[in-house]
Design a protein around this motif. Sequence first.
Motif, short mmCIF file in Angstrom:
data_model
loop_
_atom_site.label_atom_id
_atom_site.label_comp_id
_atom_site.label_asym_id
_atom_site.label_seq_id
_atom_site.Cartn_x
_atom_site.Cartn_y
_atom_site.Cartn_z
N TRP A 11 0.74 -1.20 0.12
CA TRP A 11 0.24 -0.50 -0.23
C TRP A 11 1.03 1.12 -0.36
O TRP A 11 0.95 2.16 -0.62
N TRP A 12 2.12 1.71 0.77
CA TRP A 12 2.86 2.49 0.95
C TRP A 12 3.48 2.76 -0.43
O TRP A 12 3.64 3.77 -0.72
N ASN A 13 3.76 1.57 -0.98
CA ASN A 13 4.77 1.94 -2.61
C ASN A 13 3.58 2.39 -3.87
O ASN A 13 3.72 2.95 -4.15
N LEU A 24 -0.74 18.17 -0.07
CA LEU A 24 0.05 18.28 1.59
C LEU A 24 1.51 18.16 1.55
O LEU A 24 1.95 19.54 2.02
N TYR A 25 2.50 17.25 0.31
CA TYR A 25 3.16 17.27 0.76
C TYR A 25 4.27 18.63 0.40
O TYR A 25 5.62 18.60 0.32
N ASN A 26 3.76 19.48 -1.03
CA ASN A 26 4.76 20.54 -1.58
C ASN A 26 5.19 20.24 -2.27
O ASN A 26 6.58 21.54 -1.29
N LEU A 56 12.87 7.45 11.96
CA LEU A 56 12.11 6.03 11.63
C LEU A 56 10.91 6.55 11.09
O LEU A 56 10.15 6.83 11.29
N MET A 57 10.91 5.09 10.07
CA MET A 57 9.51 5.55 8.82
C MET A 57 9.59 6.93 8.23
O MET A 57 8.41 7.82 8.41
N CYS A 58 10.09 7.82 7.39
CA CYS A 58 10.97 8.40 7.35
C CYS A 58 9.73 8.64 5.75
O CYS A 58 10.33 10.05 5.02
N HIS A 59 9.11 7.95 4.68
CA HIS A 59 9.08 7.72 3.99
C HIS A 59 9.46 7.81 3.18
O HIS A 59 10.61 7.67 2.68
N ASP A 104 12.51 -3.17 6.55
CA ASP A 104 11.01 -2.96 8.00
C ASP A 104 12.12 -2.78 9.58
O ASP A 104 13.16 -2.91 9.20
N ILE A 105 11.56 -1.77 10.32
CA ILE A 105 12.36 -1.56 11.75
C ILE A 105 12.08 -2.36 11.95
O ILE A 105 13.46 -2.33 13.27
N TYR A 106 11.38 -3.29 11.74
CA TYR A 106 11.77 -4.78 13.00
C TYR A 106 13.05 -5.69 12.57
O TYR A 106 12.99 -6.84 13.25
N LYS A 107 13.23 -4.73 11.40
CA LYS A 107 14.41 -5.54 10.80
C LYS A 107 15.11 -5.20 10.71
O LYS A 107 16.91 -5.23 10.14
N THR A 121 10.77 11.13 14.88
CA THR A 121 9.81 9.82 13.80
C THR A 121 8.52 10.89 14.26
O THR A 121 8.30 11.85 15.68
N SER A 122 7.99 10.79 13.07
CA SER A 122 6.56 11.40 13.41
C SER A 122 5.36 11.41 12.50
O SER A 122 5.45 10.36 11.61
N TYR A 123 4.06 12.28 13.41
CA TYR A 123 2.49 11.87 12.67
C TYR A 123 2.50 10.94 11.60
O TYR A 123 3.04 10.46 10.60
N CYS A 127 0.19 3.91 14.23
CA CYS A 127 -0.62 2.86 13.74
C CYS A 127 0.39 1.42 12.79
O CYS A 127 -0.40 0.92 13.01
N TRP A 128 1.31 2.06 12.36
CA TRP A 128 1.77 1.14 11.74
C TRP A 128 2.82 -0.01 12.22
O TRP A 128 3.65 -1.18 12.21
N LEU A 129 3.20 0.07 13.60
CA LEU A 129 3.78 -1.15 14.95
C LEU A 129 2.56 -1.68 15.55
O LEU A 129 2.37 -1.36 16.05
#
Length: 262
Positions: A11-13, A24-26, A56-59, A104-107, A121-123, A127-129
């Motif tokens: 989904w994120w891809n 939003l990301y502009n 962490l989780m930098c998009h 994956d942060i868990y790996k 880490t932010s915003y 919910c992904w953990l």
Amino acid sequence: MKDYSRINKKWWNNVTSIHARSELYNLPEFKKGKSSLELLETKEVGNVRGKTLLHLMCHFGMDTLSWARMGAIATGVDFSPDAIKLAKKLSKEIQVPSEFICSDIYKLQNVLDKKYDIIFTSYGVLCWLSDIKKWAKIINQYLKIGGIFYIAEVHPFTNILSYDFKIVYKYFFKGPYLDDSPGTYTDWDAKIKGGTYEWSYTISDVINALISEGLKIEYVHEFPFTMYDQFPGFMEKDKKGQYVLKNKKIQIPLLFSLKATK
Ligand SMILES: C[S@@+](CC[C@H](N)C(=O)[O-])C[C@H]1O[C@@H](n2cnc3c(N)ncnc32)[C@H](O)[C@@H]1O
């Protein structure tokens, strides 16, 4: 058991290119030099010049690169190959060096063996953990002694509310739950295949996970404003450009920030 990580990564891809084109990301303004960071985190994290920072989780890396523009020696981690590819491209294009790791942060322990002055880490990350305790362990593992961990995040209290501002969900429900609502937060009409599996944590889950790792909580702040139109039709922008509820008789926590030290 479902492979939640694989489903979410797909989904994120799929949404990365939609987000990269979004208002939003502009990205055009970012490329000209505008920071993607909010005043909240720049004020609360403080001076990052010369410090090593793990995001962490930098998009696709806009915040990582914004910290780097402020002088941090920044590393961004995300499990989406499309997002990391774009982050690396952006870094070259704007000529701001940063390291980007697709994991994956868990790996992460399979590919990263360093310690950092700051972990950020932010915003839209909790919910992904799938496991908040393991998340806190990872933070502890990558933090130098004397280092800081900082998070600015959507307040978990808002998890009980639907988009049309009704109380419909349980604060104490852990998940995972399937979110197959259409679109994404930058474009609710976008056509995206598949859904995501998400989790929810209470404020005390977050605090206690970090305490269990021996980190010292310096503060937890709660705010009645947020950075995006979380409840369309029910919010308006204030003078500072932050989203607040239109109905002034209601005041709920919309964001929180937390700083911890090791
Ligand atoms: C809402 S974005 C967060 C970030 C940032 N505030 C932004 O808006 O650009 C969430 C990011 O977490 C990443 N993500 C989700 N689960 C992950 C995991 N288990 N390991 C690493 N990255 C993950 C996604 O790929 C996505 O880029």
